[in-house]
Design a protein around this motif. Structure first.
Motif, PDB file in Angstrom:
ATOM      1  N   GLU A 220      54.658  43.425  16.613  1.00  0.00           N
ATOM      2  CA  GLU A 220      55.132  44.467  17.529  1.00  0.00           C
ATOM      3  C   GLU A 220      56.238  43.942  18.427  1.00  0.00           C
ATOM      4  O   GLU A 220      57.262  44.604  18.636  1.00  0.00           O
ATOM      5  CB  GLU A 220      53.972  44.988  18.382  1.00  0.00           C
ATOM      6  CG  GLU A 220      53.000  45.891  17.655  1.00  0.00           C
ATOM      7  CD  GLU A 220      51.889  46.379  18.576  1.00  0.00           C
ATOM      8  OE1 GLU A 220      51.998  46.145  19.797  1.00  0.00           O
ATOM      9  OE2 GLU A 220      50.923  46.973  18.078  1.00  0.00           O
ATOM     10  N   ARG A 221      56.031  42.738  18.974  1.00  0.00           N
ATOM     11  CA  ARG A 221      57.041  42.144  19.858  1.00  0.00           C
ATOM     12  C   ARG A 221      58.333  41.862  19.097  1.00  0.00           C
ATOM     13  O   ARG A 221      59.433  42.074  19.608  1.00  0.00           O
ATOM     14  CB  ARG A 221      56.511  40.853  20.466  1.00  0.00           C
ATOM     15  CG  ARG A 221      55.360  41.039  21.418  1.00  0.00           C
ATOM     16  CD  ARG A 221      55.789  41.750  22.707  1.00  0.00           C
ATOM     17  NE  ARG A 221      54.701  41.775  23.664  1.00  0.00           N
ATOM     18  CZ  ARG A 221      53.775  42.731  23.760  1.00  0.00           C
ATOM     19  NH1 ARG A 221      53.826  43.765  22.923  1.00  0.00           N
ATOM     20  NH2 ARG A 221      52.825  42.682  24.665  1.00  0.00           N
TER      21      ARG A 221
ATOM     22  N   ALA B  64      60.242  44.952  18.518  1.00  0.00           N
ATOM     23  CA  ALA B  64      60.871  45.399  19.759  1.00  0.00           C
ATOM     24  C   ALA B  64      62.137  44.598  20.051  1.00  0.00           C
ATOM     25  O   ALA B  64      63.183  45.165  20.374  1.00  0.00           O
ATOM     26  CB  ALA B  64      59.877  45.267  20.918  1.00  0.00           C
ATOM     27  N   VAL B  65      62.081  43.258  19.920  1.00  0.00           N
ATOM     28  CA  VAL B  65      63.261  42.451  20.244  1.00  0.00           C
ATOM     29  C   VAL B  65      64.358  42.615  19.199  1.00  0.00           C
ATOM     30  O   VAL B  65      65.541  42.405  19.496  1.00  0.00           O
ATOM     31  CB  VAL B  65      62.904  40.955  20.412  1.00  0.00           C
ATOM     32  CG1 VAL B  65      61.882  40.764  21.526  1.00  0.00           C
ATOM     33  CG2 VAL B  65      62.411  40.329  19.114  1.00  0.00           C
ATOM     34  N   ALA B  66      63.988  43.018  17.981  1.00  0.00           N
ATOM     35  CA  ALA B  66      64.980  43.178  16.919  1.00  0.00           C
ATOM     36  C   ALA B  66      65.565  44.584  16.875  1.00  0.00           C
ATOM     37  O   ALA B  66      66.545  44.824  16.154  1.00  0.00           O
ATOM     38  CB  ALA B  66      64.351  42.855  15.568  1.00  0.00           C
ATOM     39  N   ALA B  67      64.989  45.498  17.638  1.00  0.00           N
ATOM     40  CA  ALA B  67      65.368  46.913  17.521  1.00  0.00           C
ATOM     41  C   ALA B  67      66.851  47.147  17.782  1.00  0.00           C
ATOM     42  O   ALA B  67      67.463  48.016  17.167  1.00  0.00           O
ATOM     43  CB  ALA B  67      64.521  47.752  18.465  1.00  0.00           C
TER      44      ALA B  67
ATOM     45  N   GLU C 130      64.938  44.664   8.536  1.00  0.00           N
ATOM     46  CA  GLU C 130      63.512  44.982   8.521  1.00  0.00           C
ATOM     47  C   GLU C 130      62.723  43.834   9.121  1.00  0.00           C
ATOM     48  O   GLU C 130      63.044  42.671   8.922  1.00  0.00           O
ATOM     49  CB  GLU C 130      63.059  45.217   7.074  1.00  0.00           C
ATOM     50  CG  GLU C 130      61.603  45.641   6.930  1.00  0.00           C
ATOM     51  CD  GLU C 130      61.187  45.838   5.481  1.00  0.00           C
ATOM     52  OE1 GLU C 130      60.239  46.615   5.255  1.00  0.00           O
ATOM     53  OE2 GLU C 130      61.779  45.205   4.574  1.00  0.00           O
ATOM     54  N   VAL C 131      61.684  44.182   9.884  1.00  0.00           N
ATOM     55  CA  VAL C 131      60.659  43.228  10.302  1.00  0.00           C
ATOM     56  C   VAL C 131      59.383  43.661   9.588  1.00  0.00           C
ATOM     57  O   VAL C 131      58.920  44.783   9.766  1.00  0.00           O
ATOM     58  CB  VAL C 131      60.455  43.234  11.824  1.00  0.00           C
ATOM     59  CG1 VAL C 131      59.359  42.247  12.222  1.00  0.00           C
ATOM     60  CG2 VAL C 131      61.756  42.896  12.555  1.00  0.00           C
TER      61      VAL C 131
ATOM     62  N   ALA D 115      52.543  33.578  21.282  1.00  0.00           N
ATOM     63  CA  ALA D 115      53.197  34.648  20.525  1.00  0.00           C
ATOM     64  C   ALA D 115      54.297  35.293  21.366  1.00  0.00           C
ATOM     65  O   ALA D 115      55.403  35.557  20.871  1.00  0.00           O
ATOM     66  CB  ALA D 115      52.163  35.693  20.097  1.00  0.00           C
ATOM     67  N   GLU D 116      54.013  35.548  22.625  1.00  0.00           N
ATOM     68  CA  GLU D 116      55.013  36.142  23.526  1.00  0.00           C
ATOM     69  C   GLU D 116      56.202  35.197  23.699  1.00  0.00           C
ATOM     70  O   GLU D 116      57.364  35.617  23.668  1.00  0.00           O
ATOM     71  CB  GLU D 116      54.379  36.437  24.888  1.00  0.00           C
ATOM     72  CG  GLU D 116      53.228  37.431  24.870  1.00  0.00           C
ATOM     73  CD  GLU D 116      53.690  38.873  24.928  1.00  0.00           C
ATOM     74  OE1 GLU D 116      54.892  39.128  24.736  1.00  0.00           O
ATOM     75  OE2 GLU D 116      52.830  39.760  25.167  1.00  0.00           O
TER      76      GLU D 116
END
Length: 438
Positions: free
Chosen positions: A347-348, A351-354, A361-362, A424-425
């Protein structure tokens, strides 16, 4: 970033690199323009010989499965080494029997037998030997974009040109659609239509010649860039395979032991027809010690009618490591941790790749995640940009891997299964900065 060729960066003297190049093959790949020499590790971190600390999101290619310097494994290895390091399979070996019993029980295969090897390549080699001998056929079905090892037989069934240096092979290999969901002629279909098209392709292949011995497939393609078909595809394949008497070999070298989070084995995402005929494993089972293996029902495993032993497979010291590591993994529910923390991490990363045009793709599941990098505005893979992100992540204190099809344009993220939420964060933040630098 500029796509024009840039002058080679200045490299500080590295005597070990010069020695490496003088005595080791040119094709032995090294990451980074200035390759790392790691000195030690602890938990999810490693240090290089210059004293730099890194968060490790690749684990020696998905092999440090639980944690660096895991006390239980270190203790087990030390105690076994003090007693006996090696004996070969010519003698009874208690740790080997005990680990085989546990793996057989976890496999889901009835009346299972386990044979230990020293690597995943050797495990897949053995599976091919069993299948071809049992079926009396040297024809093998494999998936496009696949990777199964570096031996003469396994490069011959590897459907990824970047990792298959010769077309010569003792096997006749036919390649099946289905390992890559978002590229190729079926990419725009729905999941149900995709599965139906791939099944029709399989039927067509089998109907064109002699009956193949087996289909070998990774539930999630590792070197291919962490791609996977819709859940259930291999169950649909299995119905066709069973009808024609073709065996199914599930290559779990990268997907086994709970890494995908949802399942202990990758094949369980496709399990309506039960376990595969043969399962191969390696990588993380002994947390860095050299262990691979094959699981098959007795009828298949005992198909070999010639003498055979293993000098290094099942050695007392690697079996002790495997027992300790597997016990730790199960007792601490690291599969559940992979599901929970892996879900957060993906999910993170999404979000950072958006806002990054170069990210196509992630994808992934559990702690097995791929980020595909392309030239902005299209689908063309961008290996140079992928390498740039790999370098930027290292500069930020994060080690990751890369892979993907013929173009090496996918960032591969596979931390030890004990990864914490905070780590992870932290890793996602470092990767976000590296991606935005594109």
């Amino acid at each position: 970033m500029s796509r024009a060729a840039a002058p080679a960066p200045h490299r500080a003297p590295n005597p070990l690199l010069d020695r490496h190049r003088a005595v080791l093959p040119d094709w032995l790949a090294l990451y980074y323009a200035d390759p790392l020499e790691l000195s030690h590790g602890e938990g999810r971190h490693v240090w290089d010989t210059a004293g730099n600390k890194y968060l490790d999101f690749f684990g020696g290619i998905l092999t440090t499965m639980t944690a660096h310097a895991l006390p239980e494994v270190t203790k087990a290895v030390g105690e076994q080494a003090a007693r006996l390091i090696h004996s070969s399979t010519l003698y009874l070996n208690r740790p080997m029997v005990e680990l085989a019993e546990r793996i057989a029980a976890l496999s889901g295969i009835p009346d299972a037998r386990v044979f230990f090897t020293s690597s995943g390549t050797e495990a897949n080699d053995t599976a091919l030997l069993l299948a071809t001998a049992h079926r009396g056929s040297n024809q093998v079905l494999a998936m496009r974009n696949s990777y199964h090892g570096r031996s003469f037989s396994t490069v011959g069934i590897t459907g990824n040109r970047a990792w298959s240096p010769t077309g010569l092979s003792p096997l006749q290999t036919l390649y099946v659609h289905g390992g890559v969901r978002t590229r190729g002629p079926y990419a725009r279909l729905t999941d149900a239509e995709f599965t139906a098209a791939c099944v029709a392709d399989l039927e067509d292949l089998i109907g064109q010649g002699r009956t193949p011995a087996a289909l070998i497939a990774e539930p999630v393609q590792g070197v291919g860039g962490f791609t996977s078909p819709p859940d259930g595809l291999y169950a649909a394949f299995r119905e066709v395979l069973d009808r024609h008497g073709v065996l199914w070999i599930s290559d779990e070298v990268q997907t086994g032991w709970g890494r995908t989070g949802d399942h202990f084995w990758g094949w369980q995402a496709h399990d309506r027809n039960g376990p595969p005929d043969i399962v191969t494993f390696a990588k993380g089972i002994a947390n860095g010690m050299s262990v691979g293996g094959v699981i098959a029902r007795a009828e298949l495993m005992n198909t070999i009618d010639a003498n055979s032993i293993s000098t290094f497979g099942g050695s007392p010291i690697t079996m002790a490591a495997g027992l300790a590591n597997l016990s730790h993994l199960l007792e601490h529910d690291l599969q559940g941790n992979a599901r929970r923390v892996g879900g957060l991490l993906i999910e993170r990363l999404r979000a950072v790749a958006a806002g990054v045009p170069a990210v196509r793709e992630v994808r992934g599941r559990g702690l097995m995640i791929g980020i595909e990098i392309v030239r902005p505005g299209g689908d063309e893979p961008d290996p140079a940009a992928t390498t740039a992100v790999l370098e930027a992540a290292r500069a930020g204190g994060l080690l990751i891997g890369k892979g993907g099809g013929h173009h090496t344009s996918v960032l591969r993220i596979a931390p030890p299964l004990s990864l914490t939420v905070a780590e992870a964060e932290e890793g996602a933040a470092i990767l976000g900065r590296a991606l935005r630098a594109l």
